[in-house]
Scaffold this active site. Structure first.
Site, PDB file in Angstrom:
ATOM      1  N   GLY A   1     -60.686  18.070  -5.627  1.00 23.60           N
ATOM      2  CA  GLY A   1     -59.974  19.280  -4.484  1.00 23.60           C
ATOM      3  C   GLY A   1     -60.284  18.611  -3.251  1.00 23.60           C
ATOM      4  CG  HIS A   2     -62.171  16.053  -0.984  1.00 25.06           C
ATOM      5  ND1 HIS A   2     -63.344  16.671  -1.542  1.00 25.06           N
ATOM      6  CD2 HIS A   2     -62.732  16.556   0.260  1.00 25.06           C
ATOM      7  CE1 HIS A   2     -64.441  16.499  -0.942  1.00 25.06           C
ATOM      8  NE2 HIS A   2     -64.061  16.609   0.092  1.00 25.06           N
TER       9      HIS A   2
ATOM     10  CB  SER B   1     -68.175  23.843  -3.135  1.00 22.22           C
ATOM     11  OG  SER B   1     -68.932  22.948  -2.298  1.00 22.22           O
TER      12      SER B   1
HETATM   13  P1  AMP Z   1     -65.022  18.314   3.295  1.00 21.28           P
HETATM   14  O1  AMP Z   1     -65.563  16.874   2.474  1.00 21.28           O
HETATM   15  O2  AMP Z   1     -66.159  19.627   2.294  1.00 21.28           O
HETATM   16  O3  AMP Z   1     -64.890  19.154   5.072  1.00 21.28           O
HETATM   17  O4  AMP Z   1     -63.658  18.509   3.176  1.00 21.28           O
HETATM   18  C1  AMP Z   1     -62.671  17.880   2.893  1.00 21.28           C
HETATM   19  C2  AMP Z   1     -61.581  18.527   2.720  1.00 21.28           C
HETATM   20  O5  AMP Z   1     -60.987  19.237   1.582  1.00 21.28           O
HETATM   21  C3  AMP Z   1     -61.059  19.663   3.697  1.00 21.28           C
HETATM   22  O6  AMP Z   1     -60.000  20.385   4.752  1.00 21.28           O
HETATM   23  C4  AMP Z   1     -61.444  21.152   2.898  1.00 21.28           C
HETATM   24  O7  AMP Z   1     -60.861  22.478   3.484  1.00 21.28           O
HETATM   25  C5  AMP Z   1     -60.732  20.190   1.891  1.00 21.28           C
HETATM   26  N1  AMP Z   1     -61.106  21.091   0.828  1.00 21.28           N
HETATM   27  C6  AMP Z   1     -62.330  21.519  -0.083  1.00 21.28           C
HETATM   28  N2  AMP Z   1     -62.177  21.423  -1.459  1.00 21.28           N
HETATM   29  C7  AMP Z   1     -61.161  22.121  -2.033  1.00 21.28           C
HETATM   30  C8  AMP Z   1     -61.345  22.876  -2.607  1.00 21.28           C
HETATM   31  N3  AMP Z   1     -61.895  23.130  -4.177  1.00 21.28           N
HETATM   32  N4  AMP Z   1     -60.014  22.912  -3.089  1.00 21.28           N
HETATM   33  C9  AMP Z   1     -59.064  22.014  -1.706  1.00 21.28           C
HETATM   34  N5  AMP Z   1     -59.576  22.352  -0.972  1.00 21.28           N
HETATM   35  C10 AMP Z   1     -60.249  21.516  -0.917  1.00 21.28           C
END
Ligand code: AMP
Length: 283
Positions: free
Chosen positions: A36-37, A185
């Site tokens: 995702g990231h 996630s």
């Molecule tokens: P985080 O590390 O959880 O703060 O996420 C960093 C970025 O990655 C944020 O903009 C999230 O929305 C994005 N993100 C996390 N999981 C996903 C996913 N499964 N698909 C797309 N973007 C994601």
């Protein structure tokens, strides 16, 4: 990839990028990077000359009883992934660098920050908007890339950028899922194999909503009732919220003929997961 721990250093490197006339894309993260990231990084790569990523597990966005101390930290592996994606700049500050003793200024997007996850996690969005505002001041990107996965976060940050006249374009990227539909996630690694199976109910419920709406159901309260029942029937899963809202204001909508965000948060064991579906107008 150049790695920076202090804001002064990366500020200078980003200034140099802009001085050379190169566009700068920025992907803020908390690390424990997954596909995702990396999808955000690839979209940034395709739209900008230089890509900067930050890794910072932001204490300000965690409540006292939440998982800040056990949040996964996989820095070396994250670095390898970012190098493989051709990321030029990495900013990974410590807590004292971001919040020196005595720092007392925060950014609060009033009205949006108390909705959806903000309601279940008081203070969460103040932490998010404060850290992202600081990161924008440090990096000054042309474009910043966020995941649709965190739909309420997107609404809060868009409003912050608009209200504070920030000169950055927010680009929202699609949710990346595992083959069976579970939204990726960093917290999925908390799930036991059994919980992982139960967690699929989130995607199943959103798919069921999509079908209902495509068959002509327009009444949001009926959609919510059906969805709540699907989730209630899944063992080991406790619903936090299931809501159908305007994607910008996060206010509930009664009729899904208008563009609507269908958002769900649920506890699977001790892990809180979120997912959502955007319904276009007249879907
Ligand atoms: P985080 O590390 O959880 O703060 O996420 C960093 C970025 O990655 C944020 O903009 C999230 O929305 C994005 N993100 C996390 N999981 C996903 C996913 N499964 N698909 C797309 N973007 C994601």
């Amino acid at each position: 990839m150049q790695f920076f721990e202090t804001s002064r250093q990366i500020q200078a490197a980003c200034r140099e990028v802009r001085r050379e006339g190169r566009t700068l894309g920025f992907v803020p993260t908390m690390g424990a990077l997954h596909e995702g990231h990396l999808s955000l990084v690839r979209i940034a790569r395709s739209q900008c000359d230089t890509v900067a990523v930050s890794i910072f597990v932001n204490p300000l966005q965690f409540g006292p009883a939440e998982d800040f101390s056990r949040y996964p930290r996989t820095f070396d592996e994250d670095c390898r992934k970012l190098v493989a994606e051709g990321v030029e700049l990495l900013f990974a500050p410590g807590t004292e660098e971001m919040y020196p003793t005595g720092a007392c200024t925060t950014v609060y997007v009033e009205g949006l920050s108390e909705k959806l996850d903000g309601k279940s996690r008081p203070g969460h969005f103040r932490g998010v908007s404060t850290v992202v505002a600081k990161l924008f001041e440090i990096v000054h990107p042309d474009r910043a890339f966020f995941g649709q996965k965190d739909a309420a976060q997107v609404a809060v940050l868009r409003k912050m950028v608009s209200d504070l006249n920030m000169d950055v374009e927010i680009v929202v990227c699609p949710i990346v899922r595992e083959a069976d539909g579970l939204a990726m996630s960093s917290r999925n690694r908390y799930l036991s194999p059994e919980e992982r199976r139960h967690a699929l109910v989130l995607y199943r419920t959103l798919s069921c909503v999509r079908d209902l709406v495509s068959r002509g159901e327009r009444d949001a309260s009926k959609v919510i009732a059906t969805a709540a029942e699907v989730i209630a029937n899944e063992p080991g899963v406790r619903l936090d919220y299931f809501a159908i809202v305007n994607p910008d204001t996060l206010d509930p909508v009664s009729d899904v003929s208008q563009a609507a965000l269908v958002a769900v948060a649920a506890w699977v064991g001790n892990t809180r997961l979120i997912d959502n579906l955007l319904l276009p107008a007249n879907s």
